[in-house]
Structures are given as structure tokens and as C-alpha cells.
Scaffold this active site. Structure first.
Site, PDB file in Angstrom:
ATOM      1  N   ASP A  45       0.828  -1.203   0.000  1.00 33.79           N
ATOM      2  CA  ASP A  45       0.000   0.000   0.000  1.00 33.79           C
ATOM      3  C   ASP A  45       0.868   1.261   0.000  1.00 33.79           C
ATOM      4  OD1 ASP A  45       0.885  -0.070   2.616  1.00 33.79           O
ATOM      5  OD2 ASP A  45      -1.114  -0.076   3.524  1.00 33.79           O
ATOM      6  N   SER A  46       2.180   1.070   0.030  1.00 34.11           N
ATOM      7  CA  SER A  46       3.119   2.173  -0.207  1.00 34.11           C
ATOM      8  C   SER A  46       2.861   2.827  -1.554  1.00 34.11           C
ATOM      9  CB  SER A  46       4.564   1.665  -0.148  1.00 34.11           C
ATOM     10  OG  SER A  46       4.735   0.522  -0.981  1.00 34.11           O
ATOM     11  N   ASP A  84      -0.577  -6.476   0.125  1.00 38.88           N
ATOM     12  CA  ASP A  84      -1.016  -5.735   1.301  1.00 38.88           C
ATOM     13  C   ASP A  84      -2.533  -5.657   1.347  1.00 38.88           C
ATOM     14  OD1 ASP A  84       0.819  -4.835   3.175  1.00 38.88           O
ATOM     15  OD2 ASP A  84       1.412  -3.086   1.989  1.00 38.88           O
ATOM     16  N   LYS A 112      -0.875  -9.498   3.616  1.00 40.29           N
ATOM     17  CA  LYS A 112      -0.211  -8.879   4.771  1.00 40.29           C
ATOM     18  C   LYS A 112      -1.173  -7.937   5.486  1.00 40.29           C
ATOM     19  CE  LYS A 112       3.106  -5.685   4.387  1.00 40.29           C
ATOM     20  NZ  LYS A 112       2.603  -4.565   5.245  1.00 40.29           N
ATOM     21  N   GLU A 114      -1.587  -5.322   9.113  1.00 37.68           N
ATOM     22  CA  GLU A 114      -0.873  -4.555  10.126  1.00 37.68           C
ATOM     23  C   GLU A 114      -1.649  -4.577  11.435  1.00 37.68           C
ATOM     24  OE1 GLU A 114       0.738  -1.179   6.931  1.00 37.68           O
ATOM     25  OE2 GLU A 114      -0.221  -0.557   8.803  1.00 37.68           O
ATOM     26  N   GLU A 181       8.903  -3.164  11.416  1.00 42.00           N
ATOM     27  CA  GLU A 181       9.317  -1.908  10.794  1.00 42.00           C
ATOM     28  C   GLU A 181       9.660  -0.860  11.841  1.00 42.00           C
ATOM     29  OE1 GLU A 181       7.690   1.450   7.585  1.00 42.00           O
ATOM     30  OE2 GLU A 181       6.627  -0.457   7.838  1.00 42.00           O
TER      31      GLU A 181
END
Length: 264
Positions: A45-46, A84, A112, A114, A181
Site C-alpha cells: 500500500d506504499s 497488502d 499482509k 498490520e 518496521e
């Protein structure tokens, strides 16, 4: 070159072999990274920041990730492909299942997410239903407004213990990989040693099992703020494929990340 799976990465961990990951968003770059030996590709999602020009990752949608996952899948043969799950696409277990299914059908081999303890039910549910999960702890960019900015996490004893406990709980729930991270190198080392699943670091020191960077940082084409943990390999090599090989070699040799890329 054989196909990389989560089992391959576990073997790498057991053998002490460092592995590499990069973000990718299209077939052409993905093909180059894959053919040069990058083990893991993340449709991150960067893209909200490096492709779409936003100040954070929050505007990215499931449709965005699915589209770019399909693009990347067409360009690769060997790399493990992770997609993501974007902001608010996994707020409930039911929502998580629907959106994770979309991304797997788009070509991902793993999704993935978070977060920590609140995700345990969803991680277990996905795993039980055949969807592999990569967890993500520390600086989780989707929570940037809760953190008050992009800040190093886990520097005090209580938060460090919380992150370690969450890592263990996520592994127990079925997570097959973990990204950490922007945490102190000592904490990342403790997590890596405590888990049997592979741990991938970004801004987390050299003792994790693997490293991941955003492709735009590796190639020196990011605009605005350049993270401390990044390194422009294109500047030192002058060619994209050579830059990728240099990144792989420096991770394998323990050269990257250096002290200048690490938090304490």
C-alpha cells in the site's frame, strides 16, 4: 531457480541464509526483480505515496491492490508474491475474509495485515481457510495518525515487550511471516530469535531473517522525505538490475543494513 514459498523461507531461516524482498507494482519491474533473484515481492500500500502521490497509505483501496497484484503476477516466475491489505479492509473477520479472497484470486500467494492482538481471530480464520498471512508490527503505516507521525516504535520497555508478545501471539495464531518496521535493532533480534517463522525487517537492523525495501528508494526515485533505513543502490551501480544484485549481495553478506540505517 526454484519457486519461493513460505516453506523455502523457513528453510532459509533454519540455515541462517538471509533473504531479500522488494515492493513491486507492475509486470516489468517485477520481472526484473524476479529474474535477478529477489525472494519476496510485496504489492504494498506504499503505492499510495510512491505511485499515487498521497502523503500516506490510507487512500489505497482493495481494487488498487488487486489491480497491481494482477500486473505483478504476470511478470514473475519464482518470487513469493504478497499483497497488502489496505486501510480498513480488514476491520472485522468477515470483511477480512472477503477482501483477502479478492487479493488471492488476483494472484497473491499471501496477504499482509498490520496490527497485533486485535488481529488474532482474523489471522487464525484466514489460515484455517487456506489463506496464508504475513503479519506486520512496529511502525504500521496505516496507524500513522495514532502514532502522531512516522516514528520509531518499541523504544521503551513496555512497548518493546508488547511488540514481542504480539509477535509470539501472531505466530501462534498461524501467521507464516512477520514484518517488523522501524523498531530498535535489539528488539528485532529478540523477536527473530523467539519465533520459528521468518522475520523480515525494514529499519530494524541486520539480525532479522530478511530485509525489505521500497523499490523507489532502492532506485533513488522517491520524492520528498527519504527514510533513514533506505539506500539508493542505483546511485552506486548505475543500472537497475545491477542495483538489485547489489542489494541482494549486501543483505547476504551482512553489509546492509549498516549502523546508519538502524535505530537503537
Amino acid at each position: 531457480m526454484s519457486k519461493i514459498t513460505s516453506s523455502t523461507l523457513r528453510t532459509f531461516k533454519q540455515e541462517g541464509k538471509k533473504f531479500t524482498a522488494l515492493t513491486a507494482y507492475d509486470a516489468s519491474f517485477a520481472s526484473a526483480f524476479d529474474s535477478e533473484g529477489i525472494d519476496v515481492l510485496l504489492v504494498g500500500d506504499s503505492m499510495g505515496m510512491v505511485l499515487q502521490g498521497h502523503s500516506d497509505t490510507l487512500p489505497v483501496t482493495v481494487d488498487d491492490i488487486a489491480y497491481h497484484t494482477r500486473c505483478v503476477r504476470r511478470g514473475i516466475e519464482h518470487s513469493l508474491l504478497i499483497a497488502d491489505m489496505p486501510f480498513m479492509s480488514y476491520a472485522t473477520p468477515e470483511q477480512t475474509m472477503v477482501n483477502a479472497t479478492t487479493l488471492m484470486q488476483a494472484g497473491a500467494s499471501m496477504v499482509k495485515v498490520e496490527g497485533g492482538h486485535w488481529l488474532l481471530e482474523s489471522v487464525a480464520m484466514l489460515t484455517e481457510r487456506g489463506i496464508p498471512v504475513c503479519a506486520h508490527l512496529g511502525l504500521t503505516p496505516q496507524s500513522v495518525h495514532v502514532f502522531g507521525g512516522f516514528k520509531v516504535q518499541g523504544r521503551d520497555a513496555d512497548n518493546a515487550q508488547r511488540i514481542l508478545d504480539e509477535a509470539k501471539a501472531l505466530e501462534a495464531a498461524g501467521a507464516q511471516l512477520l514484518v517488523v518496521e522501524c523498531i530498535p535493532a535489539s528488539l528485532a533480534k529478540a523477536i527473530t530469535q523467539a519465533l520459528t517463522i521468518p522475520v523480515i525487517g525494514i529499519g530494524a537492523g541486520k539480525d532479522t531473517d530478511g530485509q525489505i525495501l521500497v523499490m523507489h528508494d532502492v532506485l533513488g526515485i522517491s520524492s520528498g522525505y527519504i527514510p533513514r533505513f533506505s539506500k539508493n543502490y542505483l546511485k552506486q551501480t548505475g543500472e537497475i538490475r545491477a542495483a538489485v544484485r547489489a542489494y541482494i549481495d549486501e543483505v547476504a553478506q551482512g553489509v546492509f543494513p549498516g549502523d546508519e540505517h538502524t535505530f537503537n
